[in-house]
Design a protein around this motif. Structure first.
Motif, PDB file in Angstrom:
ATOM      1  N   THR A  15       0.849  -1.191   0.000  1.00  0.00           N
ATOM      2  CA  THR A  15       0.000   0.000   0.000  1.00  0.00           C
ATOM      3  C   THR A  15       0.889   1.247   0.000  1.00  0.00           C
ATOM      4  O   THR A  15       1.785   1.359   0.834  1.00  0.00           O
ATOM      5  CB  THR A  15      -0.906   0.016   1.245  1.00  0.00           C
ATOM      6  N   GLN A  19      -1.595   6.574   0.927  1.00  0.00           N
ATOM      7  CA  GLN A  19      -2.864   5.849   1.080  1.00  0.00           C
ATOM      8  C   GLN A  19      -2.966   5.247   2.468  1.00  0.00           C
ATOM      9  O   GLN A  19      -4.019   5.301   3.109  1.00  0.00           O
ATOM     10  CB  GLN A  19      -2.963   4.756   0.020  1.00  0.00           C
ATOM     11  N   ALA A  20      -1.875   4.690   2.954  1.00  0.00           N
ATOM     12  CA  ALA A  20      -1.866   4.086   4.292  1.00  0.00           C
ATOM     13  C   ALA A  20      -2.140   5.132   5.364  1.00  0.00           C
ATOM     14  O   ALA A  20      -2.848   4.857   6.338  1.00  0.00           O
ATOM     15  CB  ALA A  20      -0.531   3.394   4.547  1.00  0.00           C
ATOM     16  N   PHE A  60       1.978  -0.860   4.812  1.00  0.00           N
ATOM     17  CA  PHE A  60       2.314   0.079   3.745  1.00  0.00           C
ATOM     18  C   PHE A  60       3.682  -0.269   3.186  1.00  0.00           C
ATOM     19  O   PHE A  60       4.426  -1.063   3.754  1.00  0.00           O
ATOM     20  CB  PHE A  60       2.304   1.524   4.265  1.00  0.00           C
TER      21      PHE A  60
END
Length: 101
Positions: A15, A19-20, A60
């Motif tokens: 990820t 975004q994480a 992530f």
């Protein structure tokens, strides 16, 4: 920084870092402060948001974090900030409804 995270969860996620951060519930204000942090304060800003990731156990890509932490060349750093912002805000958008036939 990574050692502290490694103690709490697997760092092998794919990820994107931005975004994480969104998935972990980082506020937009804290995210903007991270992006705006001068080079000499970036590590401190990262340490503050890493705690959010660790507590949420959000996986992530750790290489995104390392690139952001270590890149000081202005044009490259700006590209990384733009990528983090794109990933953060894209994750905040609601999913588009699917068309059923």
């Amino acid at each position: 920084m990574l050692a502290a995270l490694a103690e709490t969860h697997d760092l092998g996620g794919s990820t994107p870092f931005g975004q994480a951060l969104q998935q972990a519930g980082l506020s937009e204000d804290r995210f903007v402060r991270l992006l705006d942090a001068p080079d000499n304060q970036r590590a401190d800003a990262l340490l503050k948001v890493v705690g959010v990731l660790a507590r949420s156990r959000t996986h992530f890509n750790p290489f995104d974090l390392v690139r952001f932490a270590l890149t000081t060349e202005p044009a490259a750093a700006e590209r990384l900030r733009l990528r983090l912002a794109r990933d953060f805000y894209r994750a905040a958008r609601p999913a588009a409804p699917t068309q059923e036939s």
